[in-house]
Design an enzyme around this catalytic site. Structure first.
Site, PDB file in Angstrom:
ATOM      1  N   HIS A  64       0.833  -1.110  -0.118  1.00 23.30           N
ATOM      2  CA  HIS A  64      -0.180  -0.088   0.117  1.00 23.30           C
ATOM      3  C   HIS A  64       0.788   1.217   0.030  1.00 23.30           C
ATOM      4  O   HIS A  64       1.750   1.375   0.700  1.00 23.30           O
ATOM      5  CB  HIS A  64      -1.086   0.174   1.002  1.00 23.30           C
ATOM      6  CG  HIS A  64      -0.533   0.193   2.377  1.00 23.30           C
ATOM      7  ND1 HIS A  64      -0.324   1.149   3.163  1.00 23.30           N
ATOM      8  CD2 HIS A  64      -0.236  -0.945   3.413  1.00 23.30           C
ATOM      9  CE1 HIS A  64       0.038   0.832   4.500  1.00 23.30           C
ATOM     10  NE2 HIS A  64       0.038  -0.489   4.691  1.00 23.30           N
ATOM     11  N   GLU A 207      -5.232   2.016   1.846  1.00 22.73           N
ATOM     12  CA  GLU A 207      -5.253   0.591   2.784  1.00 22.73           C
ATOM     13  C   GLU A 207      -5.504   1.032   4.304  1.00 22.73           C
ATOM     14  O   GLU A 207      -6.211   0.106   5.152  1.00 22.73           O
ATOM     15  CB  GLU A 207      -3.747   0.084   2.710  1.00 22.73           C
ATOM     16  CG  GLU A 207      -3.735  -1.465   3.326  1.00 22.73           C
ATOM     17  CD  GLU A 207      -3.428  -1.404   4.915  1.00 22.73           C
ATOM     18  OE1 GLU A 207      -3.153  -2.459   5.184  1.00 22.73           O
ATOM     19  OE2 GLU A 207      -3.036  -0.543   5.451  1.00 22.73           O
ATOM     20  N   HIS A 318       2.962   3.667  12.519  1.00 29.77           N
ATOM     21  CA  HIS A 318       1.857   4.567  12.768  1.00 29.77           C
ATOM     22  C   HIS A 318       2.370   5.809  13.562  1.00 29.77           C
ATOM     23  O   HIS A 318       1.350   6.415  14.233  1.00 29.77           O
ATOM     24  CB  HIS A 318       0.540   3.842  13.147  1.00 29.77           C
ATOM     25  CG  HIS A 318      -0.103   3.108  12.043  1.00 29.77           C
ATOM     26  ND1 HIS A 318      -1.382   2.853  12.239  1.00 29.77           N
ATOM     27  CD2 HIS A 318       0.521   2.346  11.122  1.00 29.77           C
ATOM     28  CE1 HIS A 318      -1.484   2.014  11.332  1.00 29.77           C
ATOM     29  NE2 HIS A 318      -0.582   1.665  10.681  1.00 29.77           N
TER      30      HIS A 318
END
Ligand SMILES: [Zn+2]
Length: 350
Positions: A64, A207, A318
């Protein structure tokens, strides 16, 4: 270009979910010399195709292109920007981050601000400051000035982190989830020469908000096998209990047995494991991680597509900066190449 340079360029590029253009352009440039065809679909997935010698089976590898980030939802009278999160971001990591607001007039530098600690109550100090209470400060004196700078509701915001090499094998950067998968895909296609199977190398969109790009790409391409190339949690940092996150940086590519969206198809898992063993590539098995990859959607396309996941373990994904080991990236490329070469061995006999 060397693998590490591809990773650096992709990590520094900004492609918050839904605005993957910069990453797609880079990927197109990198993949083009190594595929027979390259195109974009209607929603923005990038689809490279390399024809196999024997035309069968057809395998889709997916990485992704999008990264987690923020989106402007309101410009306050005094010029501060309120935002919403795009993808899974921990509120605790947002305060005081340097960010880039991507406006139609170009990028603007900003910082995530909050009420200063000096005037927070004791109760406030103990609590996580929620994203709703934070704001982005771009130095605008008022709403009109922010608008004049180009800011509009819907502008996306990325973390402002530059790629850096920390030691011989260890690098730091933003968006390694999943630019590392993108880099593995590019290098895999570069090294892949004559293979029997048809290979679709797909850079997917969106994604991080529900595996959306992979859903439509797999429907269109009708692969016989799907493999997602992604980043996963490295559980080798202080505070992670034994068994909480089984993969570690530096121990080779990670093969998912099961995650929240997929139970890897036994034949695909066998294909990956056999290919690793045959080529003496170290690998790690992983299960029990919350979250899913593009493989979850590919697997459920049409009448079903046997699918698996090959990941690279990275710390702090993240967040504004992740860390990974370049040797894992190299081994992931070797394993992806070996796997593609071995597809007929496993899937044509049964
Ligand atoms: Zn990912």
């Amino acid at each position: 270009m060397k693998l590490v340079e591809v990773l650096e360029k992709l990590s520094n590029a900004n492609g918050v979910t839904g605005r993957e253009d910069n990453v797609r352009n880079l990927m197109k440039k990198y993949l083009k010399p190594f595929v027979d065809e390259i195109r974009e679909d209607k929603l923005g997935n990038l689809i490279g195709f390399k024809k196999g010698k024997n035309d069968a089976p057809t395998i889709m590898i997916a990485a992704h292109m999008d990264e987690v980030g923020l989106m402007i939802k309101n410009i306050k009278k005094k010029g501060f920007l309120q935002f919403t999160k795009i993808g899974g971001i921990d509120d605790r990591i947002l305060f005081a981050q340097n960010v880039i607001v991507h406006t139609d007039k170009g990028p603007i530098t900003g910082v995530v601000g909050s009420k200063p600690i000096h005037i927070q109550t004791e109760i406030e100090k103990k609590k996580v400051i929620e994203a709703d209470k934070l704001f982005i400060d771009i130095g605008a004196n008022n709403k009109e000035e922010a608008e004049k700078m180009g800011v509009q509701v819907g502008d996306v915001v990325s973390f402002d982190t530059k790629f850096a090499q920390l030691s011989k094998d260890v690098v730091l950067g933003k968006a390694f989830d999943d630019r590392v998968g993108c880099a593995v895909m590019v290098e895999t296609m570069r090294r892949l020469h004559d293979v029997d199977c048809n290979v679709y190398a797909v850079g997917t969109i969106q994604e991080e908000v529900g595996l959306r790009g992979a859903t439509i790409a797999a429907f269109k391409l009708e692969p016989d096998i799907g493999i997602a190339l992604d980043a996963t949690v490295s559980g080798d940092t202080p505070g992670v209990g034994e068994g909480e996150a089984p993969a570690s940086m530096g121990k080779g590519p990670v093969l998912t047995v099961a995650d929240a969206g997929l139970i890897a198809h036994p034949k695909v898992l066998r294909l990956l494991i056999d290919s690793a063993k045959e080529n003496k590539i170290p690998y790690q098995l992983e299960t029990g991680i919350r979250g899913a990859t593009d493989a979850a959607r590919i697997a459920l396309t049409r009448e079903g597509v046997p699918s698996g996941v090959l990941s690279i373990a990275a710390r702090y994904i993240h967040s504004p900066a992740a860390i990974l080991n370049l040797d894992d990236v190299e081994k992931a490329v070797e394993l992806t190449v070996a796997t593609l070469e071995n597809v007929p061995k496993i899937f044509l006999m049964s």
